[in-house]
Enzyme design. Structure first.
Site, PDB file in Angstrom:
ATOM      1  N   GLY A 117       0.792  -1.231   0.000  1.00 56.92           N
ATOM      2  CA  GLY A 117       0.000   0.000   0.000  1.00 56.92           C
ATOM      3  C   GLY A 117       0.821   1.276   0.000  1.00 56.92           C
ATOM      4  N   ALA A 118       2.144   1.155  -0.226  1.00 52.89           N
ATOM      5  CA  ALA A 118       3.003   2.348  -0.152  1.00 52.89           C
ATOM      6  C   ALA A 118       2.692   3.361  -1.259  1.00 52.89           C
ATOM      7  CB  ALA A 118       4.473   1.941  -0.199  1.00 52.89           C
ATOM      8  N   ASN A 178       9.204   0.950  -0.728  1.00 56.42           N
ATOM      9  CA  ASN A 178       9.529   2.333  -1.086  1.00 56.42           C
ATOM     10  C   ASN A 178       8.843   3.362  -0.191  1.00 56.42           C
ATOM     11  OD1 ASN A 178       7.214   1.206  -2.912  1.00 56.42           O
ATOM     12  ND2 ASN A 178       6.830   3.397  -2.765  1.00 56.42           N
ATOM     13  N   ASP A 210      10.655   4.678  -6.047  1.00 56.04           N
ATOM     14  CA  ASP A 210       9.914   3.430  -5.837  1.00 56.04           C
ATOM     15  C   ASP A 210      10.864   2.233  -5.831  1.00 56.04           C
ATOM     16  OD1 ASP A 210       7.842   1.591  -5.503  1.00 56.04           O
ATOM     17  OD2 ASP A 210       7.202   1.659  -7.602  1.00 56.04           O
ATOM     18  N   ASN A 212      11.656  -7.334 -10.052  1.00 51.85           N
ATOM     19  CA  ASN A 212      10.473  -7.087  -9.241  1.00 51.85           C
ATOM     20  C   ASN A 212      10.221  -8.272  -8.314  1.00 51.85           C
ATOM     21  OD1 ASN A 212       7.571  -6.342  -8.545  1.00 51.85           O
ATOM     22  ND2 ASN A 212       8.222  -4.583  -9.746  1.00 51.85           N
ATOM     23  N   HIS A 245      -9.788  -1.331 -16.299  1.00 55.71           N
ATOM     24  CA  HIS A 245     -10.271  -1.348 -17.688  1.00 55.71           C
ATOM     25  C   HIS A 245      -9.234  -0.876 -18.696  1.00 55.71           C
ATOM     26  CE1 HIS A 245     -14.466  -2.412 -16.913  1.00 55.71           C
ATOM     27  NE2 HIS A 245     -14.379  -1.660 -15.826  1.00 55.71           N
TER      28      HIS A 245
HETATM   29 CA    CA Z   1       5.975   0.460  -4.810  1.00 55.82          CA
END
Ligand code: CA
Length: 709
Positions: A207-208, A285, A330, A417, A639
């Site tokens: 949630g950062a 991050n 990030d 990642n 979407h």
């Molecule tokens: Ca992040």
């Protein structure tokens, strides 16, 4: 005494091994209960003695993802074929690592569903659906995904997207207990797999990007009672600090960071060293991204982008190492971490290895966090290297993009990642799923903290493009094309041994390496590939027709070695955008030697010709601009762009038909399509907002039609 203790462990192992030939039917309730009951502390500690199983997320506490099995080798891999596949009947991206214990597999789906499967035959034994409200997906930065479960003493643990930690009875698939681990009014989600260490289930959250304060917690595995919670960034300094570590961390922040959460979520990587009794967690991050907005006078902002070593009994921080001081990009350090004992300059060193988003591969002394070495494993331009004395990055003066927008390598997605890497002690290489990509970073001059539901707080030009600002592009050479690569990295000499580049289908999955001399990896175009672990020669390939994100595993049942991978492509991942033609149902594929079952031929998700929506609308430019802002904030997340060329699992609103057009407001505000997973936005949007969104969609299809004519 010590000898006796070891003796007991080996007796335990023999008993455990005997379970491989059970006298009861495999897959029955009784069998499941017996096998998962065996997953106790001893069995987790001695995971390498039962290589036929894959007991925890990274296979063992060192998380090396190295299977000691060697039935499948380079010499016989041409006989590797599909043994079975199981369509899980779900859509979306599957990022899970399946766990396998004594022939039973446990895997998770995109909405935190848990599936127990008879791994001999691929038959579903039970499914547990935690019924996560679909609106939660709106505060998940990177899709509604889940990376897997933990097993312990007859229970299966899953962290649900909505922040619940859930214990399921392994035999019946029924709920044992659940506990909410987050403040549900804030934008927390869980996507990572729990781990069990010394009777505690360890779980973090994400949630950062949405303004939360990061932490990791330990829960009693049997009762669900919270034992400890360790924050990763300091809170309001006017309130008492939770710990000495938080007080020390607060000295590295300036301004009023706590109002913006600060970030530092523990959303993925963990590892455990039982001898040192240290639990390692990776920290994410800063929130918002540019330091100047959260800590205006600078500072390292501990413990963002750090590896923390914790006491697993009470969560106390024993040491830390910060990979990206004062994170601005990030650059999470939540990427997979592997523990190994390496021979460095004639000395056996207990190390921890990580390739965080910032592009450098780190080898640290895991006893105390001392820096050993770091080199870039992808093209990096934000820092010229790592100072070998201090272990700090040497930043380029323009890297913090305070006056110009700047093209930075790696991008916010990172040089690496969440896809787990793997370490093969026989080749000595770490296999990193890497990404050579850049992002133009710039400040969003109008950024204000949005603490609303799903309020995004990047603070960069990502939310507010800034066409007037000058862009400093990287003109250096050689600069890589945007691509993905599987990199075989020599951690002792800190250099690449070999690599394979993926130019178009750049998203590459988690990695498995085996004692058969192999490395397995999947790609977003559905290719599932095996390489020679020594030199990267491709030795086997099959196409599963579905983008692969999750991580392959290997296990053995009745003397037969299997390779499994859970595949599913969807909500995120370059966002089901470029490659959505591969969006078939989530499926587990399992391979073994001498089998050749055909790959199931799923129908295309939507192969009928589509017409761009052609309905009248009335709106001025200002209204359309508002509609676009609302669309970007509330709709684009799932979407994506209006009237794009590809087909996705979530409808492209550029092709809405008369029925959807007529009931547009009821769909958005009354939950008319909630059975299909469309959230109800009644608390977030007004009727006027909905009308503006609709006008923006129709204006977009209008311009696309003109373009096409
Ligand atoms: Ca992040």
């Amino acid at each position: 005494m010590r000898f006796q203790f070891r003796f007991l462990i080996s007796i335990g192992s023999i008993l455990v091994l005997n379970q491989c030939n059970p006298s009861y039917d495999p897959g029955t309730t009784e069998h499941i209960f017996k096998v998962t009951s065996q997953v106790n502390d001893e069995r987790l500690l001695t995971a390498d003695e039962t290589p036929g199983d894959w007991l925890s997320y990274g296979r063992n506490y060192f998380e090396d993802r190295f299977s000691p099995l060697q039935q499948i080798t380079i010499a016989n891999i041409d006989r590797l074929g599909l043994a079975w596949s199981l369509n899980l009947g779900i859509k979306g991206a599957l990022e899970a690592t399946p766990l396998v214990v004594d022939g039973i597999m446990y895997v998770t789906g995109s909405w935190s569903e848990v599936f127990a499967i008879d791994a001999r035959k691929g038959e579903l034994l039970w499914k547990f659906d935690p019924k996560v409200p679909r609106i939660i997906g709106f505060k998940a930065c990177c899709g509604s995904v889940n990376r897997g479960v933990a097993l312990y003493r007859g229970m299966v643990y899953v962290g649900a997207l909505d922040g619940r930690l859930i214990a399921i009875d392994a035999a019946s698939g029924k709920l044992k207990w659940e506990t909410i681990t987050v403040d549900t009014t804030a934008n927390y989600t869980i996507t990572g797999a729990p781990r069990v260490v010394a009777g505690n289930v360890i779980i973090g959250n994400g949630g950062a990007e949405y303004g939360v304060r990061g932490y990791v917690s330990g829960y009693d595995a049997m009762t669900g009672e919270q034992k400890w919670r360790t924050y990763t960034v300091p809170g309001d300094p006017d309130l008492p600090f939770e710990s000495k570590a938080m007080e020390e961390a607060a000295a590295t922040w300036t301004g009023e960071w706590w109002k913006y959460g600060g970030g530092g979520t523990v959303w993925d990587a963990m590892a455990y060293d039982p001898d040192l009794d240290l639990l390692y967690v990776g920290v994410g991050n800063g929130s918002p991204w540019p330091r100047v907005y959260r800590s205006p006078e600078g500072g390292d902002n501990l413990y963002l982008s750090s590896i923390l070593a914790l006491d697993p009994q009470n969560g106390e921080i024993v040491w830390y190492y910060q990979t990206t001081p004062g994170d601005n990009w990030d650059y999470t350090a939540t990427q997979h971490m592997i523990l190994a004992d390496l021979n460095i300059e004639g000395q056996k060193k207990k190390v921890i290895m990580q390739a965080p988003k910032n592009g450098f591969f780190y080898v640290l002394d895991r006893t105390n966090g001392d820096f050993i070495s770091a080199e870039s494993y992808v093209y990096v331009n934000w820092a010229s290297g790592i100072d070998q004395q201090t272990g700090r990055p040497i930043e380029n003066e323009w890297s913090r993009y305070e006056t110009k927008d700047v093209q930075i390598f790696p991008s916010n997605v990172g040089g690496h990642n969440w896809q787990p890497m793997a370490y093969n002690p026989e080749t000595g290489f770490v296999y990193i799923p890497s990404l050579d990509r850049s992002m133009v970073f710039g400040l969003d001059p109008d950024w204000k903290f949005d603490d609303g539901f799903g309020g995004v707080n990047w603070g960069t030009n990502r939310t507010a493009p800034n066409p007037e600002r000058e862009v400093l592009e990287d003109a250096s050479s050689p600069q890589p094309d945007p691509q993905g690569r599987l990199v075989a990295w020599d951690p002792i000499n800190q250099k690449e041994a070999w690599s394979v580049a993926y130019h178009e289908n750049w998203w590459n999955s988690g990695v498995l390496t085996t004692s058969g001399g192999l490395v397995f990896q999947g790609l977003c175009d559905g290719s599932f590939i095996a390489y020679d672990a020594k030199n990267g020669n491709k030795v086997w390939e099959i196409n599963l027709r579905t983008g692969i994100m999750g991580s392959p595993v290997s296990f053995e049942i009745d003397g037969i070695q299997y390779i499994s991978v859970a595949v599913g492509w969807g909500a995120w991942a370059g966002n089901g955008y470029q490659f959505t033609e591969y969006s078939y149902p989530g499926t587990v594929y399992t391979f073994t030697l001498g089998k050749n079952t055909p790959i199931p031929d799923y129908p295309m998700p939507d192969s009928t010709p589509r017409n761009l929506a052609d309905f009248e609308f009335e709106a001025d430019e200002e209204m359309l601009a508002r509609g676009m802002t609302l669309y970007e904030k509330y709709c684009n997340h799932c979407h994506w762009d209006v009237a794009r060329e590809t087909v996705g699992v979530v409808p492209d609103l550029g092709y809405i038909n008369q029925g959807t057009y007529n009931s547009f407001e009821a769909i958005v505000l009354e939950g008319l399509r909630s059975p299909n997973g469309m959230p109800n936005f009644k608390d977030l949007l007004t009727k006027e907002d909905v009308a503006e969104i609709k006008n923006y969609i129709l204006a977009s299809t209008y311009s696309r039609r003109i373009e096409n004519e």
